[in-house]
Design a protein around this motif. Structure first.
Motif, PDB file in Angstrom:
ATOM      1  N   UNK A 104      -2.191  -5.784   7.744  1.00  0.00           N
ATOM      2  CA  UNK A 104      -3.300  -5.470   6.844  1.00  0.00           C
ATOM      3  C   UNK A 104      -4.601  -5.480   7.627  1.00  0.00           C
ATOM      4  N   UNK A 105      -5.574  -4.783   7.108  1.00  0.00           N
ATOM      5  CA  UNK A 105      -6.941  -4.863   7.589  1.00  0.00           C
ATOM      6  C   UNK A 105      -7.765  -5.505   6.478  1.00  0.00           C
ATOM      7  N   UNK A 106      -8.419  -6.608   6.798  1.00  0.00           N
ATOM      8  CA  UNK A 106      -9.334  -7.285   5.865  1.00  0.00           C
ATOM      9  C   UNK A 106      -8.693  -7.623   4.526  1.00  0.00           C
ATOM     10  N   UNK A 107      -7.375  -7.826   4.511  1.00  0.00           N
ATOM     11  CA  UNK A 107      -6.652  -8.182   3.287  1.00  0.00           C
ATOM     12  C   UNK A 107      -6.842  -7.151   2.174  1.00  0.00           C
ATOM     13  N   UNK A 108      -7.245  -5.935   2.544  1.00  0.00           N
ATOM     14  CA  UNK A 108      -7.495  -4.887   1.542  1.00  0.00           C
ATOM     15  C   UNK A 108      -6.688  -3.621   1.789  1.00  0.00           C
ATOM     16  N   UNK A 109      -6.205  -3.430   3.034  1.00  0.00           N
ATOM     17  CA  UNK A 109      -5.504  -2.199   3.384  1.00  0.00           C
ATOM     18  C   UNK A 109      -4.169  -2.563   4.033  1.00  0.00           C
ATOM     19  N   UNK A 110      -3.079  -2.092   3.435  1.00  0.00           N
ATOM     20  CA  UNK A 110      -1.720  -2.348   3.920  1.00  0.00           C
ATOM     21  C   UNK A 110      -1.301  -1.224   4.851  1.00  0.00           C
ATOM     22  N   UNK A 111      -0.705  -1.598   6.013  1.00  0.00           N
ATOM     23  CA  UNK A 111      -0.280  -0.571   6.957  1.00  0.00           C
ATOM     24  C   UNK A 111       1.071  -0.918   7.568  1.00  0.00           C
TER      25      UNK A 111
ATOM     26  N   UNK B  23      -3.956 -11.253  -2.114  1.00  0.00           N
ATOM     27  CA  UNK B  23      -2.674 -11.942  -1.972  1.00  0.00           C
ATOM     28  C   UNK B  23      -1.518 -10.947  -2.048  1.00  0.00           C
ATOM     29  N   UNK B  24      -1.661  -9.922  -2.879  1.00  0.00           N
ATOM     30  CA  UNK B  24      -0.603  -8.915  -2.996  1.00  0.00           C
ATOM     31  C   UNK B  24      -0.489  -8.088  -1.715  1.00  0.00           C
ATOM     32  N   UNK B  25      -1.622  -7.749  -1.116  1.00  0.00           N
ATOM     33  CA  UNK B  25      -1.604  -7.018   0.157  1.00  0.00           C
ATOM     34  C   UNK B  25      -0.927  -7.868   1.230  1.00  0.00           C
ATOM     35  N   UNK B  26      -1.282  -9.158   1.305  1.00  0.00           N
ATOM     36  CA  UNK B  26      -0.685 -10.055   2.294  1.00  0.00           C
ATOM     37  C   UNK B  26       0.820 -10.185   2.079  1.00  0.00           C
ATOM     38  N   UNK B  27       1.239 -10.310   0.832  1.00  0.00           N
ATOM     39  CA  UNK B  27       2.660 -10.455   0.528  1.00  0.00           C
ATOM     40  C   UNK B  27       3.416  -9.163   0.849  1.00  0.00           C
ATOM     41  N   UNK B  28       2.833  -8.018   0.518  1.00  0.00           N
ATOM     42  CA  UNK B  28       3.476  -6.733   0.821  1.00  0.00           C
ATOM     43  C   UNK B  28       3.598  -6.543   2.327  1.00  0.00           C
ATOM     44  N   UNK B  29       2.569  -6.940   3.083  1.00  0.00           N
ATOM     45  CA  UNK B  29       2.624  -6.841   4.545  1.00  0.00           C
ATOM     46  C   UNK B  29       3.735  -7.735   5.089  1.00  0.00           C
ATOM     47  N   UNK B  30       3.850  -8.956   4.556  1.00  0.00           N
ATOM     48  CA  UNK B  30       4.886  -9.884   5.017  1.00  0.00           C
ATOM     49  C   UNK B  30       6.283  -9.336   4.725  1.00  0.00           C
ATOM     50  N   UNK B  31       6.415  -8.595   3.613  1.00  0.00           N
ATOM     51  CA  UNK B  31       7.730  -8.057   3.253  1.00  0.00           C
ATOM     52  C   UNK B  31       8.212  -6.997   4.239  1.00  0.00           C
TER      53      UNK B  31
ATOM     54  N   UNK C 123      -0.619   2.568   4.110  1.00  0.00           N
ATOM     55  CA  UNK C 123       0.331   2.650   3.004  1.00  0.00           C
ATOM     56  C   UNK C 123      -0.317   2.455   1.637  1.00  0.00           C
ATOM     57  N   UNK C 124      -1.252   1.505   1.544  1.00  0.00           N
ATOM     58  CA  UNK C 124      -1.846   1.184   0.236  1.00  0.00           C
ATOM     59  C   UNK C 124      -3.179   0.492   0.431  1.00  0.00           C
ATOM     60  N   UNK C 125      -3.978   0.540  -0.623  1.00  0.00           N
ATOM     61  CA  UNK C 125      -5.259  -0.163  -0.651  1.00  0.00           C
ATOM     62  C   UNK C 125      -5.273  -1.062  -1.884  1.00  0.00           C
ATOM     63  N   UNK C 126      -5.925  -2.210  -1.719  1.00  0.00           N
ATOM     64  CA  UNK C 126      -6.063  -3.132  -2.832  1.00  0.00           C
ATOM     65  C   UNK C 126      -7.515  -3.258  -3.247  1.00  0.00           C
ATOM     66  N   UNK C 127      -7.699  -3.623  -4.474  1.00  0.00           N
ATOM     67  CA  UNK C 127      -9.049  -3.879  -4.984  1.00  0.00           C
ATOM     68  C   UNK C 127      -9.347  -5.367  -4.831  1.00  0.00           C
ATOM     69  N   UNK C 128     -10.573  -5.746  -5.131  1.00  0.00           N
ATOM     70  CA  UNK C 128     -10.913  -7.175  -5.099  1.00  0.00           C
ATOM     71  C   UNK C 128      -9.952  -7.927  -6.010  1.00  0.00           C
TER      72      UNK C 128
END
Length: 195
Positions: free
Chosen positions: A90-97, A145-153, A136-141
């Motif tokens: 992730x970048x800044x806990x907002x962008x999943x890659x 936690x969802x971005x971090x969990x998706x990255x860990x998966x 892959x995805x972007x998160x809102x404020x």
């Protein structure tokens, strides 16, 4: 008389590589649990997945034809790259890659050559450090936690190696209204035979 909507005078542009469909499908299969669990994230469409080499930003539409022959020559003189998709982050806990593996030295050289070619065409753009990834995805404020969990998966994901066979000049509709970001190839050019 039929009124036509005015044509935009600028276009948001970048130069990129794109994984082949089977490599994207492999990653999409690995992402299936995250798609279901985190459906509220802003997921990029699989057909829009790309690896940005140079982000040029908003350019006058008239600048695009200046780039096309120069990028075509560059692609014709370069070998295709062996790359793969690997893991997640992730970048800044907002962008999943997803990460990129393979011939990263050649990828960095190609990015430098693309950027030099663009500058030689008289097009200025903000230089950004190349951090090879596939968004892959972007998160809102509140969705960090969802971005971090998706990255860990994705930590255990290792995709097959594939050849990046084409250089793409891509336009997007960012800033053109609400909704999902859409990308379209303005043009793409085949690299010389494999590395």
């Amino acid at each position: 008389m039929i009124a036509h909507p005015p044509q935009p005078s600028t276009v948001r542009v970048f130069v990129a590589l794109a994984p082949p469909d089977d490599a994207k499908d492999e990653l999409a299969d690995a992402l299936q649990p995250a798609y279901e669990k985190y459906a509220h994230l802003r997921w990029n469409r699989i057909q829009d997945w790309h690896i940005t080499l140079a982000f040029l930003g908003e350019l006058p539409v008239a600048a695009v034809p200046l780039l096309q022959p120069a990028l075509a020559r560059l692609a014709a003189d370069r070998l295709s790259l062996g790359l793969g998709l690997n893991g997640g982050g992730h970048f800044d806990e907002r962008l999943l890659w997803s990460g990129i593996t393979g011939d990263l030295d050649a990828l960095h050289v190609l990015a430098d050559e693309v950027r030099t070619t663009v500058r030689d065409c008289g097009v200025t753009f903000q230089e950004r450090l190349l951090r090879p990834h596939l968004t892959l995805a972007r998160g809102r404020r509140g969705q960090q936690a969802d971005i971090l969990s998706a990255a860990a998966s994705l930590a255990g994901f290792t995709g097959r190696t594939w050849q990046a066979e084409r250089l793409h000049l891509v336009g997007s509709n960012i800033g053109r209204g609400p909704g999902v970001i859409r990308y379209r190839d303005i043009e793409s050019w085949r690299f010389a035979a494999g590395s």
